[in-house]
Design an enzyme around this catalytic site. Structure first.
Site, PDB file in Angstrom:
ATOM      1  CB  THR A  99      -1.900   5.908  -2.033  1.00 16.83           C
ATOM      2  OG1 THR A  99      -1.930   4.314  -1.918  1.00 16.83           O
ATOM      3  CG2 THR A  99      -2.987   6.457  -1.218  1.00 16.83           C
ATOM      4  CB  THR A 100       0.689   2.979  -5.650  1.00 15.52           C
ATOM      5  OG1 THR A 100       0.625   2.252  -4.389  1.00 15.52           O
ATOM      6  CG2 THR A 100       2.015   2.327  -6.103  1.00 15.52           C
ATOM      7  CG  ASP A 102      -6.336   0.843   0.216  1.00 14.89           C
ATOM      8  OD1 ASP A 102      -6.353   1.641   1.274  1.00 14.89           O
ATOM      9  OD2 ASP A 102      -5.177   0.383  -0.374  1.00 14.89           O
ATOM     10  CG  ASP A 114      -1.883   1.044   1.399  1.00 12.07           C
ATOM     11  OD1 ASP A 114      -2.600   1.302   0.256  1.00 12.07           O
ATOM     12  OD2 ASP A 114      -1.829   1.829   2.284  1.00 12.07           O
TER      13      ASP A 114
END
Length: 558
Positions: A97-98, A393, A64
């Site tokens: 997010t990545t 998530d 994550d």
């Protein structure tokens, strides 16, 4: 420092260092790129995990992006900006997010190529802003409106999010649990839905297997029944929620009671018992057979409650109390004199159960389960920790879809299509702005290409295939990572919320623009936490190829 009539004029404090122009900009670009490179290999279903070891030796294994960057003790100021966009994306939409960090890194990499061609940073910034607005318009036109009541769509979105996580082998059962949980707590306001994810409590416990993760339509309180003589199971529970101590309160000021006679001592103890019995009588008079108390419960009060056959739990967290109130329809009472039967919550069953070594109290079959619990199981503590992050998530993407019900095809398909459309549009631009817009399109393609690289595919072949497919108006063609080929991903039900994609483009562009606008880094002496003068100098005088990142702090032996 400058010279005036041969006299040096000191403007900055002694020991401060200053890096100007291209050198300052390149240092910042390099630092931001290192952060993007760090997380790029963890993108997508075939992304690798990172093992992070902190200064105390605690290990976190995750893929994550937000968790990775939170754990790292990043020192370089430009790298910190990259960490901030991952945190902002995590709190706003929960997933992507990545992708946000990878896209920001790609935008800066393409900007560096333009800087080498002597394109001014301001022109790059203008081109990026225009291209970003165009990308968001195209995203809106590509988004498919869905019905938030359609659980099949919500499940597709949840499965796509879970596919890139450690828990992907159980994505079928977990996506069902998440969709049912959020459908339970969602509240309709007019035509739209509002979801407060605090009403979905995630409790984790190692032991058993991940497939035994369950949705409990009620609340699990990680406390045990306070007295051995109390019932461990109460059916048709009437629940009193009390935010007041069931004990004799001590005086605010220090007081002393002098007792000269044993009978006085007995009278004093009898009076204490009578007061506690009175408190318990008020509870039983309301008809309650279960008590959740936010404060303490005296031993004598426990005895009287046990005698009355009441199940009691003490020192319950405030968050759990508010969830219990929502779930059971009860009201939290701060004064026992006000407790009446109308304040009681209701549930079919309140029971203490042993989960591994601990005893927890389960409240099930609540009157109005607007708060629910997901009990996560897994083989070890590391597995349940990562499963909890994966569920967070997935819960967030389903929430995004419920609140803004429009989706786009995942697997880099939408990025490839937007990149194709921006390239076509860039031809209408004049001068160097065209170069920036084309660079923006190339950066967008980094998402599908990173997915391809992580799946062991050839990035050049993938790029050629994607461009050819989107040139033929095959809008949903992307990288099918699990099959290791370019394919129509709409057939495989790979969908993501449009809100997540929009947030990724906005936050990555803003971060890239902010870093590109910096042309001067002034570092005060000893500003860095990683140690005095060297850190300040390292940052100014070239940042030592990211020397300011202090070995990335908590990475340990990574």
């Amino acid at each position: 420092m400058s010279l005036s009539q041969g006299q040096p004029i000191l403007v900055l404090k002694e020991g401060a260092t200053q890096t100007k122009g291209r050198e300052a900009l390149r240092n910042n670009l390099e630092a931001a790129r290192v952060v993007a490179d760090l997380v790029r290999s963890s993108l997508g279903p075939r992304g690798m995990d990172k093992m992070l070891v902190d200064s105390l030796g605690d290990v976190t294994i995750t893929n994550d992006g937000a968790t990775m960057l939170k754990q790292l003790d990043v020192q370089h100021p430009a790298a910190k900006m990259m960490v901030e966009i991952s945190k902002a994306t995590d709190s706003e939409v929960g997933d992507g997010t990545t992708s946000a960090v990878v896209l920001a890194g790609a935008l800066l990499e393409k900007a560096e190529e333009l800087l080498d061609k002597d394109v001014h940073p301001s022109l790059i910034v203008d081109g990026y802003q225009a291209a970003s607005e165009k990308a968001l318009k195209e995203l809106a036109s590509l988004a498919q409106k869905i019905s938030p009541e359609d659980k099949n769509w919500l499940k597709k979105v949840a499965k796509t999010s879970l596919a890139s996580k450690l828990v992907s082998q159980d994505d079928e059962s977990l996506s069902d649990i998440i969709v049912n949980a959020l459908s339970q707590v969602a509240e309709k306001v007019g035509d739209a839905y509002k979801v407060d994810i605090d009403n979905v409590k995630v409790e984790k416990k190692p032991g058993r297997s991940l497939s035994e993760t369950a949705l409990i339509k009620g609340i699990v309180v990680d406390k045990e029944v306070v007295h051995a003589g109390m019932p461990k199971k109460v059916e048709k529970a009437k629940i009193a929620l009390i935010n007041a101590p069931l004990e004799i309160e001590k005086t605010e000021i220090s007081a002393e009671i002098r007792i000269n006679d044993p009978t006085q001592m007995k009278a004093f103890l009898d009076e204490e018992s009578r007061m506690l019995k009175e408190m318990v009588d008020k509870i039983t008079a309301s008809g309650a057979n279960v008590v959740f108390c936010q404060k303490g419960i005296d031993d004598i009060a426990q005895h009287f409650l046990a005698k009355a056959g009441v199940l009691a739990v003490r020192r319950v967290k405030e968050s759990d109390m508010s969830r219990l109130a929502k779930s059971t329809g009860g009201r939290i009472v701060t004064n026992l004199d006000d407790l009446t039967s109308t304040d009681l919550g209701q549930a079919q069953l309140v029971e203490e159960r042993k989960i591994e070594e601990d005893k927890w109290v389960f409240v099930e079959g609540a009157k109005n389960p607007k708060a629910v619990t997901v009990l996560v199981r897994g083989g070890s503590q590391r597995v349940v920790d990562e499963a909890e992050r994966a569920l967070h998530d997935a819960i967030m993407v389903v929430k995004d879809t419920l609140e803004k019900p429009s989706v786009v095809v995942g697997g880099g398909a939408v990025e490839s299509e937007i990149a194709y459309r921006i390239r076509e549009w860039a031809r209408s631009l004049s001068g160097r702005e065209q170069l920036s817009a084309t660079a923006f399109a190339d950066a967008l393609e980094t998402i599908p290409l990173s997915l391809a690289v992580n799946a062991g595919m050839d990035p050049i072949d993938t790029q050629v295939e994607l461009r050819a497919a989107h040139g033929k108006k095959s809008l949903s063609t992307g990288v099918h990572v699990l099959a290791g080929k370019v394919d129509d991903l709409a057939k495989h039900d790979i969908y993501e919320p449009a809100a997540v994609k929009s947030q990724i483009i906005k936050s990555a562009t803003e971060c890239a623009i902010m870093i590109l606008r910096i042309d001067d880094v002034i570092a005060a002496k000893g500003t860095s936490k990683s140690g005095g003068e060297g850190a300040g100098a390292g940052m100014g005088g070239g940042m030592g190829g990211m020397g300011g990142m202090g070995g990335m702090g908590g990475m340990g032996g990574y």
